[in-house]
Every structure is written in structure tokens, then in C-alpha cells.
Design an enzyme around this catalytic site. Structure first.
Site, mmCIF file in Angstrom:
data_model
loop_
_atom_site.group_PDB
_atom_site.id
_atom_site.type_symbol
_atom_site.label_atom_id
_atom_site.label_comp_id
_atom_site.label_asym_id
_atom_site.label_seq_id
_atom_site.Cartn_x
_atom_site.Cartn_y
_atom_site.Cartn_z
ATOM 1 N N ASP A 216 -34.038 -15.199 -103.600
ATOM 2 C CA ASP A 216 -34.970 -16.261 -103.207
ATOM 3 C C ASP A 216 -34.232 -17.579 -102.955
ATOM 4 O O ASP A 216 -34.780 -18.659 -103.129
ATOM 5 C CB ASP A 216 -36.056 -16.459 -104.276
ATOM 6 C CG ASP A 216 -35.483 -16.734 -105.666
ATOM 7 O OD1 ASP A 216 -34.251 -16.659 -105.827
ATOM 8 O OD2 ASP A 216 -36.275 -17.017 -106.581
ATOM 9 N N ASP A 294 -28.323 -16.592 -118.276
ATOM 10 C CA ASP A 294 -27.897 -17.925 -117.811
ATOM 11 C C ASP A 294 -27.769 -18.903 -118.986
ATOM 12 O O ASP A 294 -26.808 -19.666 -119.063
ATOM 13 C CB ASP A 294 -28.792 -18.479 -116.684
ATOM 14 C CG ASP A 294 -30.273 -18.262 -116.928
ATOM 15 O OD1 ASP A 294 -30.638 -17.586 -117.923
ATOM 16 O OD2 ASP A 294 -31.085 -18.777 -116.139
HETATM 17 C C1 UD1 Z 1 -34.650 -17.639 -113.631
HETATM 18 C C2 UD1 Z 1 -33.532 -18.357 -112.860
HETATM 19 C C3 UD1 Z 1 -32.529 -17.360 -112.359
HETATM 20 C C4 UD1 Z 1 -31.956 -16.535 -113.506
HETATM 21 C C5 UD1 Z 1 -33.099 -15.928 -114.314
HETATM 22 C C6 UD1 Z 1 -32.560 -15.200 -115.531
HETATM 23 C C7 UD1 Z 1 -34.137 -20.396 -111.690
HETATM 24 C C8 UD1 Z 1 -34.721 -21.010 -110.506
HETATM 25 N N1 UD1 Z 1 -34.092 -19.061 -111.743
HETATM 26 O O1 UD1 Z 1 -35.236 -16.662 -112.810
HETATM 27 O O2 UD1 Z 1 -31.470 -18.000 -111.670
HETATM 28 O O3 UD1 Z 1 -31.149 -15.490 -113.007
HETATM 29 O O4 UD1 Z 1 -34.033 -16.945 -114.722
HETATM 30 O O5 UD1 Z 1 -32.528 -15.917 -116.665
HETATM 31 O O6 UD1 Z 1 -33.690 -21.099 -112.587
HETATM 32 N N2 UD1 Z 1 -34.603 -9.549 -110.688
HETATM 33 C C9 UD1 Z 1 -34.071 -8.301 -111.007
HETATM 34 N N3 UD1 Z 1 -34.801 -7.446 -111.777
HETATM 35 C C10 UD1 Z 1 -36.057 -7.743 -112.237
HETATM 36 C C11 UD1 Z 1 -36.571 -9.023 -111.906
HETATM 37 C C12 UD1 Z 1 -35.825 -9.903 -111.134
HETATM 38 O O7 UD1 Z 1 -32.952 -8.000 -110.627
HETATM 39 O O8 UD1 Z 1 -36.665 -6.924 -112.892
HETATM 40 C C13 UD1 Z 1 -33.773 -10.461 -109.880
HETATM 41 C C14 UD1 Z 1 -34.481 -11.143 -108.719
HETATM 42 O O9 UD1 Z 1 -34.372 -10.372 -107.571
HETATM 43 C C15 UD1 Z 1 -33.723 -12.442 -108.597
HETATM 44 C C16 UD1 Z 1 -33.266 -12.735 -110.038
HETATM 45 O O10 UD1 Z 1 -33.373 -11.518 -110.743
HETATM 46 O O11 UD1 Z 1 -32.584 -12.283 -107.805
HETATM 47 C C17 UD1 Z 1 -34.135 -13.811 -110.703
HETATM 48 O O12 UD1 Z 1 -35.478 -13.414 -110.673
HETATM 49 P P1 UD1 Z 1 -36.673 -14.394 -110.286
HETATM 50 O O13 UD1 Z 1 -37.929 -13.579 -110.244
HETATM 51 O O14 UD1 Z 1 -36.339 -15.190 -109.103
HETATM 52 O O15 UD1 Z 1 -36.777 -15.264 -111.589
HETATM 53 P P2 UD1 Z 1 -36.544 -16.803 -111.876
HETATM 54 O O16 UD1 Z 1 -37.681 -17.251 -112.677
HETATM 55 O O17 UD1 Z 1 -36.202 -17.556 -110.658
HETATM 56 MN MN MN Z 2 -35.908 -17.205 -108.689
#
Ligand code: UD1
Ligand code: MN
Length: 450
Positions: A216, A294
Site C-alpha cells: 500500500d 517494527d
Molecule cells: C502497520 C505498519 C506496517 C507494519 C505493520 C506491522 C504503518 C502505516 N503500517 O501495518 O508498516 O509492517 O504495522 O507491525 O505504520 N500483510 C501480510 N499478512 C497479513 C496481513 C498483512 O503479509 O496477514 C502485509 C500487507 O500486505 C502489508 C503489510 O503486511 O504489506 C502491512 O499490513 P497493513 O494491512 O498495511 O497494516 P498496517 O496497519 O499498515
Molecule cells: Mn499499511
């Protein structure tokens, strides 16, 4: 005879009492007025000398700061010759902390972390649009979540371009969690996916380094140039463990848009588009956490207290309102972040000022030379004035109060404010550089600050 003994005892007691008074009188000193009635000039002079001595010992810090200020003022009013001398000295200094040239044909793969959002297309479209070379920047998509519609989108890219590949996270078992932790399941899955994806890049594909982006993220036109230009810093300076494209305080009102080339060091891992070396991954991997990776990377114990590089103006922008952390954080903060639009030729810039030996000293001097001001004064001062200012803070509360006032993030991880370096949060407010800074005797972050 008896009477005499009594007298002797009384005299002795008197002597001892007197001796005690004389010996302890300096300790029992009570504040006295400077000029007592009846004290002569000699006494007064003696007291003044004594006071001078006391002040002298207390003021070494002040002298040091004054010297710095004088030095800077001197530089401002130097003749051409002196200016030249300073430049030569500065160049010599840079030679000492010089960067080795970047590797001749670096390969910096881009790892795209994807799950179940078909909007990964937007991310991939931009990566392709701004990618200057397929050879230097192969794209590896790692997909979690077994989401077929998303897989089909990714497949369109890999079918069309052999420099783009996809791998699927094989462990799709449910993460078993106690009831109160179920709401964090997403974070567990993300951490598991990251471990798999990074092992894929470093162990299976055997790459030296990787740029990690999430599905994203938008990128700026100079995103690739940024990482290529800063890569030598990561290779040369052992006190740096990551390069990030993200400024956690990247909102329009707190950055200097006139200086998109400006970079900083930070103790706070920014994430959101970052470059990591194989060497560091091999160190991190054995202790990789089950969730909140993170925040784990924001604990100095896990990164051996090393720093990251971050830009003044972010090179990524998160458009993921619908995500694991839900939309609140997005509406409050992410939505307002400024994505850089200008192309900066980072590979042609001298970035030696970011090396620890150069940066720490320059920052210390800049903060010492900055005029002291409260956050309120910064926000209400009339003319968008010249000159950097220092907004001091003493504790978590005063930090948060000032940060709020200035429009900065006010949260901590492991006691570290976002973007802080040695406790100093550097930002740009109402036309001037602002250092939100702790006391000069600051020594370490306090993990109890939350
Ligand atoms: C937030 C952080 C993100 C961090 C995550 C983990 C921000 C804006 N975002 O995620 O950088 O990595 O916390 O602590 O600060 N994903 C998977 N498997 C899943 C769900 C999600 O691989 O089951 C991937 C998504 O494709 C994406 C990433 O994990 O690339 C983060 O997921 P997202 O849904 O964007 O969560 P944020 O709330 O943005
Ligand atoms: Mn995100």
C-alpha cells in the site's frame, strides 16, 4: 582539688566545643548577605574571589557553548582568505570520513510484501514507472494470505516481465493465540510473513541487500535514486543499520520543502520503504519476534543501538486506509504526509555529512548555537524568522506538550520519540529549523517513557 578538676573539665569541654565549631563552620554555612554591616573592603574582595572561583568551576559548560557560538559568528564574518581556509579544513575533515565509492554493479532487489489487497497493482505500477533499471532493481513479490484475486493481479506483472517474480508464503496455518491476543492476529501473521520473505531474498536468492516495500505504498520519482545514493552509507558506516524512505514527522507544516535533498540520522526505525543488508538480517533473524516486528526493531537492544537514515521529505506515501491497524491512524496522520515530488540526484551528492563522525558533532554544535525558545513562541512568533531554535524538554510530559504544539508525533517506542536522534527531534516549523531537544547532559533514552 575537686573544684579544680571541675574547672579543668569545664575548660576542656569549652575547648572541644570551640574546636568543633571552627572545624564544621564551613559545612554549616548559612546564606549570608553579600555586604554585612561592618565588613571591610578586604573581606568583600575575598568573598568576591571565592564566588568567582565557584562560578568558574560551574561554567565550563557555558564557556563551551559560548565558544561554539563565537566560532559560528566568526565564520559569518570571515574574510575571503579565512573562508578558503575553513573550506580546505572542512574538505580535509570530509576526506577523513570519506565514503568508499559504491559497488560498481549493485543489485538492490525490491521486495513487495503483499497479502489480500488487489491494489498491489498501484504499488507495482509505480515501481515499474520509476524504476531506472531492471537489472539493478529486480522486483520480488512475496504474497501471504492465499488470496487468489490478488495473486492473479501479481501474475499479470510476472508474466509480462521476467525481472518481476512472485513467491507465496507457504505457512497458512492459523496462528494460535490466547483470547486477549486474538485482536493482534494480523500482526503475528505480518511478522511471520516478513521472516519468510526476508529469508527467501537472502537465503534462497542470496542477495546482498534488499529494499522492502509494502503493497500500500506509493513512491516518489527519485525513490530508486535515493537508495542507490545512500547505499554507500549503509556499506561504510557500521553505526547505520537501515536506510528508510520515510519521515515519521513528514507532514507539510513540519518539513522544509525547499530542501528535498536533506537527510538525517535517526534512532527511531521508520520502516515504510527501507533498505536492509544481508549481514544485518542474519543478525536479526534468530531472534525475530512473533509479532509487532517494527516496534521490535525500535528497541535498541535488537539493533545494537545503531541508527537509520531518513529523509527530510518522505519518498513513500501510504495509501492503505484499510489495513491491519485500521483507519484511525490513517486519518489522523498518514493521510497528511507529504510525498516528495522533486527528483534529487542523490548519487551525485556528497553525503559524508551523514557519517557518524561528521554528523554528531555538527548536530551538537547546531543545537548549542540555536536560540532557546518555547514551542508556544515558535508557533506565535511574527515573522517567519531566520535562525534555528532549540525548544527544550525535560521529561516525557514536556516533550509531548511541545511536540503537540509544534504538530509533531508525540508517541514513544522503547522511550524513543519518532525521528529522534540522541533525543533530538529535528523539524522545520514556520520558516525555521527547530530542534526539540533534551538537556545537554542527556545520555540515553528512558524506556519508561510511554
Ligand atoms: C502497520 C505498519 C506496517 C507494519 C505493520 C506491522 C504503518 C502505516 N503500517 O501495518 O508498516 O509492517 O504495522 O507491525 O505504520 N500483510 C501480510 N499478512 C497479513 C496481513 C498483512 O503479509 O496477514 C502485509 C500487507 O500486505 C502489508 C503489510 O503486511 O504489506 C502491512 O499490513 P497493513 O494491512 O498495511 O497494516 P498496517 O496497519 O499498515
Ligand atoms: Mn499499511
Amino acid at each position: 582539688m575537686r573544684l579544680n578538676l571541675k574547672k579543668v573539665f569545664a575548660a576542656l569541654a569549652f575547648v572541644v566545643f570551640f574546636w568543633l565549631i571552627i572545624t564544621y563552620s564551613p559545612v554549616m554555612e548559612v546564606p549570608r548577605p553579600m555586604f554585612r554591616k561592618g565588613s571591610n573592603i578586604g573581606d568583600i574582595e575575598k568573598r568576591i574571589l571565592k564566588l568567582e572561583k565557584e562560578i568558574g568551576t560551574q561554567s565550563s559548560e557555558i564557556t563551551r557553548l559560548l565558544d561554539t557560538v563565537k566560532e559560528i559568528q566568526k565564520r559569518k564574518s570571515t574574510t575571503k582568505d579565512e573562508m578558503y581556509e575553513i573550506q580546505v579544513l572542512e574538505r580535509l575533515k570530509n576526506e577523513q570520513g570519506r565514503l568508499l565509492p559504491p559497488p560498481s554493479n549493485p543489485v538492490l532487489p525490491v521486495l513487495v510484501i503483499a497479502c489480500d489487497r488487489v491494489t498491489v497493482k498501484r504499488c507495482l505500477d509505480n515501481l515499474i514507472k520509476f524504476r531506472p533499471s531492471k537489472e539493478t532493481f529486480p522486483i520480488v513479490v512475496s504474497q501471504d494470505c492465499n488470496h487468489n484475486a490478488t495473486y492473479q493481479v501479481i501474475k499479470q506483472f510476472t508474466d509480462a516481465d521476467p525481472s518481476i517474480t512472485v513467491v507465496r508464503q507457504p505457512d497458512q496455518s492459523e496462528v494460535v493465540l490466547p483470547r486477549q491476543k486474538i485482536k493482534f492476529r494480523g500482526y503475528y501473521k505480518i511478522a511471520r510473513h516478513y521472516r519468510f520473505a526476508l529469508n527467501h531474498v537472502f537465503t534462497t536468492l542470496k542477495h546482498e541487500s534488499v529494499i522492502i516495500v509494502e503493497d500500500d505504498l506509493d513512491i516518489s520519482p527519485d525513490f530508486f535514486e535515493y537508495f542507490l545514493g545512500t547505499y554507500p552509507l549503509l556499506l561504510n558506516d557500521p553505526s547505520i543499520w537501515c536506510i528508510s524512505a520515510w519521515n515519521d514527522n513528514g507532514k507539510r507544516d513540519v518539513i522544509d520543502l525547499a530542501h528535498p535533498e536533506l537527510l538525517h540520522r535517526t534512532d527511531f526505525f521508520p520502516g515504510l520503504g527501507w533498505l536492509l543488508r544481508r549481514e544485518s538480517w542474519l543478525e536479526l533473524e534468530p531472534n525475530w519476534p512473533p509479532a509487532f516486528f517494527d516496534d521490535w526493531l525500535r528497541n535498541p537492544e535488537n539493533t545494537r543501538g545503531r541508527a537509520c537514515i531518513r529523509p527530510e521529505v518522505s519518498r513513500t506515501y501510504s495509501f492503505g486506509k484499510v489495513g491491519v491497524s485500521k483507519g484511525l491512524f490513517f486519518d489522523l496522520h498518514l493521510r497528511h504526509m507529504q510525498l516528495n515530488t522533486q527528483f534529487v540526484e542523490f548519487t551525485k551528492l556528497n553525503l559524508t555529512y551523514l557519517l557518524k563522525e561528521n554528523y554528531d558533532e555538527a548536530l551538537t554544535q547546531a543545537v548549542a548555537a540555536a536560540q532557546k525558545m518555547s514551542a508556544d513562541e515558535v508557533m506565535t512568533s511574527r515573522a517567519p524568522a531566520a535562525g534555528a531554535v532549540r525548544v527544550p524538554y525535560m521529561d516525557a510530559r514536556s516533550f509531548q506538550k511541545a511536540a503537540k504544539k509544534l504538530g509533531l508525533m508525540d508517541d514513544f517506542r522503547s522511550g524513543i520519540p519518532r525521528t529522534a536522534y540522541f533525543g533530538i527531534v529535528t523539524c522545520f516549523v514556520r520558516g525555521r529549523r527547530v530542534y526539540l531537544a533534551p538537556n545537554f547532559n542527556w545520555s540515553q533514552y528512558d524506556p519508561s517513557w510511554q
